[in-house]
Structures are given as C-alpha cells and as structure tokens.
Design a protein around this motif. Structure first.
Motif, PDB file in Angstrom:
ATOM      1  N   PHE A   1       1.455  -1.146   0.081  1.00 30.11           N
ATOM      2  CA  PHE A   1      -0.137  -0.182  -0.266  1.00 30.11           C
ATOM      3  C   PHE A   1       0.065   1.806   0.151  1.00 30.11           C
ATOM      4  O   PHE A   1       2.060   1.065   0.759  1.00 30.11           O
ATOM      5  N   ARG A   2       0.494   2.044  -0.520  1.00 28.69           N
ATOM      6  CA  ARG A   2       1.424   3.503  -0.704  1.00 28.69           C
ATOM      7  C   ARG A   2      -0.227   4.690   0.006  1.00 28.69           C
ATOM      8  O   ARG A   2      -1.249   4.551  -0.729  1.00 28.69           O
ATOM      9  N   VAL A   3       0.580   5.437   0.006  1.00 26.28           N
ATOM     10  CA  VAL A   3      -0.540   6.950   0.279  1.00 26.28           C
ATOM     11  C   VAL A   3      -0.090   7.804   0.143  1.00 26.28           C
ATOM     12  O   VAL A   3       0.882   8.043   0.326  1.00 26.28           O
ATOM     13  N   HIS A   4      -1.124   8.435  -0.363  1.00 21.18           N
ATOM     14  CA  HIS A   4      -1.056   9.909  -1.439  1.00 21.18           C
ATOM     15  C   HIS A   4      -1.661  10.636  -0.722  1.00 21.18           C
ATOM     16  O   HIS A   4      -2.820  10.666  -0.195  1.00 21.18           O
ATOM     17  N   SER A   5      -0.842  12.023  -0.412  1.00 18.53           N
ATOM     18  CA  SER A   5      -1.936  12.922   0.447  1.00 18.53           C
ATOM     19  C   SER A   5      -2.108  14.264  -0.395  1.00 18.53           C
ATOM     20  O   SER A   5      -0.842  14.368  -0.878  1.00 18.53           O
ATOM     21  N   SER A   6      -3.435  14.862  -0.777  1.00 12.01           N
ATOM     22  CA  SER A   6      -2.775  16.320  -2.077  1.00 12.01           C
ATOM     23  C   SER A   6      -4.538  16.542  -1.438  1.00 12.01           C
ATOM     24  O   SER A   6      -5.970  16.055  -1.643  1.00 12.01           O
ATOM     25  N   TYR A   7      -4.728  17.898  -1.543  1.00 12.57           N
ATOM     26  CA  TYR A   7      -5.930  18.881  -2.238  1.00 12.57           C
ATOM     27  C   TYR A   7      -6.206  17.997  -3.592  1.00 12.57           C
ATOM     28  O   TYR A   7      -7.434  18.847  -4.180  1.00 12.57           O
ATOM     29  N   ASP A   8      -5.072  18.372  -4.190  1.00 10.61           N
ATOM     30  CA  ASP A   8      -5.576  18.232  -5.601  1.00 10.61           C
ATOM     31  C   ASP A   8      -6.764  17.446  -6.469  1.00 10.61           C
ATOM     32  O   ASP A   8      -6.459  16.516  -5.489  1.00 10.61           O
ATOM     33  N   VAL A   9      -7.633  18.063  -7.126  1.00  2.00           N
ATOM     34  CA  VAL A   9      -8.490  17.159  -8.106  1.00  2.00           C
ATOM     35  C   VAL A   9      -7.325  16.547  -8.554  1.00  2.00           C
ATOM     36  O   VAL A   9      -6.361  16.497  -8.898  1.00  2.00           O
ATOM     37  N   VAL A  10      -8.052  14.980  -8.527  1.00  2.00           N
ATOM     38  CA  VAL A  10      -6.886  13.594  -9.201  1.00  2.00           C
ATOM     39  C   VAL A  10      -7.780  13.653 -10.494  1.00  2.00           C
ATOM     40  O   VAL A  10      -8.943  13.079 -10.703  1.00  2.00           O
ATOM     41  N   ASN A  11      -6.878  12.881 -11.216  1.00  5.01           N
ATOM     42  CA  ASN A  11      -7.093  12.131 -12.892  1.00  5.01           C
ATOM     43  C   ASN A  11      -7.022  10.521 -12.291  1.00  5.01           C
ATOM     44  O   ASN A  11      -5.910  10.190 -12.796  1.00  5.01           O
ATOM     45  N   MET A  12      -7.573  10.147 -12.019  1.00  4.74           N
ATOM     46  CA  MET A  12      -7.980   8.659 -11.768  1.00  4.74           C
ATOM     47  C   MET A  12      -7.508   7.720 -13.322  1.00  4.74           C
ATOM     48  O   MET A  12      -6.642   6.629 -13.016  1.00  4.74           O
TER      49      MET A  12
END
Length: 301
Positions: free
Chosen positions: A128-139
């Motif tokens: 598992f990798r946890v990424h944090s951001s407020y940015d709009v995500v490009n799935m």
C-alpha cells in the motif's frame, strides 16, 4: 573464461529458432509460430551451426531430421527455456501489487494511516502507498486505485460514492473555561485551503460576521496552511480554531479538545472515487475504508 565469452555468441533468438524447428521438424511451421519468414529463420539456424561448427539438422528434399548433436542440444535448450519460463512465472506470482490510496492530508493522517496495519493484514500480497493532496485527482492516469476527496461531487469519468457530509466547528483545548471565553481577545488559529480547493471558504472572518461581531484590531492570530498544524496548535492550548469536524473527530471523542461554540458552518462532502472498471481488490479496499470510517465517526460528539 574463454568458454563464458564464447557463449555470448549464441543469442536466445537463435536458440529459440532452433527449438521451434527441432520440435516441429519444419521450417515453415516454426517460421509461422515465430512470425518470421522461412528465409530469416533458416539464416538464424545456419548462423548457429556455423558458430558451433556443427550440423544440427539433416536436410533432405522434403524433410529434415535432427543429427545426434541436434538431439543433444534440443534436450538442453528445452530444459533451459523451461527453467526461464518457470522463473518468470514465479516472479509474476510473487510480485506484490502496488495499491495507491490518495486522500486529503488530514483524512489520510486521521482515518487511513492509523488503520493501515489492519488493511495490510487483510491483503498481505498488496503493497500500500498513501498519497495526500488537495488537488483534483486524475484517476485515468492509472496512478491511483482509490481516491478520497472533499468537494461538491461533480467528478467526471469515475464512480462516485458519498462518504460523509462535513461541517466546521470551533474547537479549543479541554481545559478552556467557556464562561470566561472572550471572543474579542481569544487567540484565533486560522486554517484555509484556499479558493482553488474549497470554493465555499469557511473562515474566521465570515464566522464572526454571522455572529454580528468582528475580529478586533490587535487580536492574537496565527495562520496555518496545513490543517494538522492547526490541530496541533489547538491541542497545545494556543487558542481556538475553526476546523472540519471530520478532521478532529478522534480528538473530540477522546476529549483531547472540545467544541466551544454552538454555531457551525456547513461544509462540503467527502467522496470515494474509483474507476468504472475497478477490480475486486479496489472495491474491497473501498468498502473497508467506508466501514472503518462509519464505525469510528460519531457526528454527535
């Protein structure tokens, strides 16, 4: 050392060409399976024979057969390619899948990371990798398996599931005496995401205006760009902060901070985002995230 250097002259392409011709005893069938022309295939075999200085096939007008040297080489080439195939299969089976969860920073630190060991135990073959951001995500980029975002829910090209509605509450340390709380002098702890992340900004200026008050000149204030920093400032008794109820839920439940005003500001919602073709593991992790949140979050505290 000479033997080792000599083996580099025999390419895998040549040995594979030899194996196919030897197993089918047909240049045409072997060429079709290898997507080569018979001429190109014949050239590879002749080059291998020249390098070995051996004849591997008896060539007749309408048929071919293996020489004793060819039969010997075929046995070892087959064993070698079988070992390579087995090794590749084992590498593929043992390869850990990388699963990336992207969430807003505070949601990641408060709701994902504390429970991650449980998730790792449930899926031992997943890294598992946890990424944090407020940015709009490009799935669609393929970089993320599950996204947890705060907003209005108007996301395109993804499956959207409502997780929770949020509100902003004024919080302070548990020792704060509400009977002596003076809004004209209490230190104000600010945190704001900015208009690009939170269009309906919730801030102290608006909060005071709705109470028919205003921030006093000289009133102590400090500004943070990270919500976790504002939370730590409240925990250390530095003042009051207007913060997301979901972000501080654990601290309210454990009585490490308390709500110091009945006035609340309605905020936006949290959503779970996945691709339309999400597989079993993605859906299981998404359901796990929802279960963990719903078990722990108490909006009445």
């Amino acid at each position: 050392m000479k033997m080792l250097q000599m083996t580099f002259h025999y390419s895998l392409e040549q040995l594979l060409a030899f194996q196919y011709v030897a197993e089918h005893l047909s240049f045409k069938k072997a060429a079709d399976q290898l997507f080569l022309t018979p001429t190109a295939l014949s050239h590879r075999i002749k080059k291998l024979e020249q390098q070995l200085n051996l004849q591997l096939f008896e060539r007749r007008t309408r048929s071919i057969s293996l020489t004793p040297e060819g039969e010997y080489l075929l046995k070892h080439v087959q064993a070698g390619f079988d070992q390579i195939h087995t090794a590749l299969m084992q590498l593929e089976q043992n390869r850990q899948r990388l699963f990336t969860i992207t969430a807003t920073p505070t949601f990641a630190s408060e709701w994902i990371i504390p429970h991650l060991p449980e998730l790792q135990q449930r899926f031992p073959d997943v890294m598992f990798r946890v990424h944090s951001s407020y940015d709009v995500v490009n799935m669609a980029s393929g970089m993320y398996d599950l996204a947890i975002r705060y907003g209005s829910g108007d996301y395109q090209g993804v499956n959207i599931e409502f997780l929770a509605g949020d509100e902003y509450v004024v919080v302070g340390c548990p020792e704060m005496d509400l009977s002596e709380l003076a809004w004209q002098t209490v230190p104000l702890i600010h945190f704001t995401w900015g208009d690009e992340y939170c269009p309906n900004r919730v801030n102290w200026q608006k909060w005071f205006e709705k109470q028919g008050m205003h921030i006093q000149a000289g009133q102590p204030q400090v500004f943070y760009t990270q919500e976790s920093h504002a939370i730590q400032a409240v925990l250390s008794g530095q003042g009051v902060a207007l913060l997301s109820r979901i972000s501080v839920a654990h601290y309210l439940k454990n009585q490490k901070m308390k709500i110091v005003s009945t006035h609340r500001e309605q905020a936006m919602n949290y959503y779970l985002l996945t691709l339309p073709d999400a597989d079993f593991i993605v859906n299981e992790v998404k359901n796990w995230t929802r279960t963990v949140f719903e078990k722990s979050y108490d909006s009445t505290v």
